[in-house]
Design an enzyme around this catalytic site. Structure first.
Site, PDB file in Angstrom:
ATOM      1  CG  ASP A  67      -0.975   3.624   0.573  1.00  0.00           C
ATOM      2  OD1 ASP A  67      -1.131   2.247   0.452  1.00  0.00           O
ATOM      3  OD2 ASP A  67      -0.559   4.297  -0.191  1.00  0.00           O
ATOM      4  CE1 TYR A  69      -5.199  -3.775  -2.580  1.00  0.00           C
ATOM      5  CE2 TYR A  69      -7.468  -3.438  -2.392  1.00  0.00           C
ATOM      6  CZ  TYR A  69      -6.388  -4.287  -2.102  1.00  0.00           C
ATOM      7  OH  TYR A  69      -6.557  -5.249  -1.321  1.00  0.00           O
ATOM      8  CG  PHE A  80      -6.545  -5.624   3.039  1.00  0.00           C
ATOM      9  CD1 PHE A  80      -5.287  -5.906   2.457  1.00  0.00           C
ATOM     10  CD2 PHE A  80      -6.740  -5.249   4.408  1.00  0.00           C
ATOM     11  CE1 PHE A  80      -4.069  -5.796   3.310  1.00  0.00           C
ATOM     12  CE2 PHE A  80      -5.427  -5.297   5.170  1.00  0.00           C
ATOM     13  CZ  PHE A  80      -4.306  -5.336   4.588  1.00  0.00           C
ATOM     14  CG  HIS A 193       1.012  -6.472   4.686  1.00  0.00           C
ATOM     15  ND1 HIS A 193       0.689  -6.900   3.370  1.00  0.00           N
ATOM     16  CD2 HIS A 193       0.281  -5.255   4.870  1.00  0.00           C
ATOM     17  CE1 HIS A 193      -0.191  -5.867   2.904  1.00  0.00           C
ATOM     18  NE2 HIS A 193      -0.257  -4.959   3.821  1.00  0.00           N
TER      19      HIS A 193
END
Length: 228
Positions: A67, A69, A80, A193
């Site tokens: 989701d 930031y 990202f 991740h």
């Protein structure tokens, strides 16, 4: 979310799911949250930025995030990524470290990944909004079906495509999409991740960028300039 807000190349894929009661409920809930004074990121006009910057017929690579930031000024619609002038978040710092190790590309002094999006790298979060300061706060509100439809449209288009799945959340999403199983003609790259909590447990050293380019070149789809 009106039909007019959907980028043209994605309309056929998204209009059916946006017409469902679940999608209308999501839209109503978002409006109610904003009217109640909640701050939601990214701001209106940027929530479909990934689709606007990467038309369906140009997608070569899909990178799945979770989701947006949740800090002020960070989210701008690409997973990202942050705009120029915003401090590069820790997960993206680790992505840059792996890119440097993998391809020899020096780490950049900014976190804007628009240059990737413009080359056919779809930077898609599973959930496209979040409440300020509340990570994961809009999960389960209806975005999943919409972004599942986006990924399914890429798979169904048929052009050999690279899917980069970082973390268990991205892998679970891919499991809901028909055509991403073993033996299909797309390349699916999975790893831990890139967040500081997990990057040293199976993200670093996986070389996703060079693998993606080797696959694309082998299938006549060019390569991505990851330094852009």
């Amino acid at each position: 979310m009106s039909a007019e807000s959907i980028p043209e190349s994605w309309k056929d894929a998204l209009e059916p799911v946006l017409a469902t009661p679940e999608a209308r409920k999501l839209g109503g809930w978002l409006r109610a949250e904003e009217e109640a004074g909640k701050v939601i990121y990214p701001p209106r006009g940027q929530r479909l930025a990934a689709l606007a910057m990467t038309p369906l017929n140009q997608v070569r690579v899909v990178i799945l995030g979770q989701d947006p930031y949740h800090g002020a000024g960070q989210a701008h619609g690409l997973c990202f990524s942050v705009a120029h002038g915003v401090k590069t978040p820790p997960s993206l710092v680790n992505i840059y470290k792996e890119l440097e190790s993998d391809c020899g590309i020096p780490r950049r002094d900014h976190g804007d990944l628009s240059g990737w999006a413009e080359q056919g790298v779809l930077l898609l979060n599973n959930t496209l909004t979040v409440e300020a300061g509340q990570a994961g706060s809009h999960a389960g509100r209806g975005w999943d079906a919409i972004t599942d439809a986006v990924v399914q449209a890429v798979v169904d288009r048929g052009d050999p495509t690279v899917f980069i799945l970082w973390g268990s959340h991205a892998r679970k999403k891919a499991s809901r999409v028909k055509g991403l199983g073993a033996g299909e003609h797309h390349l699916v790259l999975t790893s831990a991740h890139p967040s500081p909590l997990s990057a040293h447990s199976g993200f670093f050293g996986t070389r996703p960028f060079s693998q993606a380019n080797a696959f694309l070149e082998r299938h006549g789809r060019g390569v991505v300039d990851w330094s852009a």
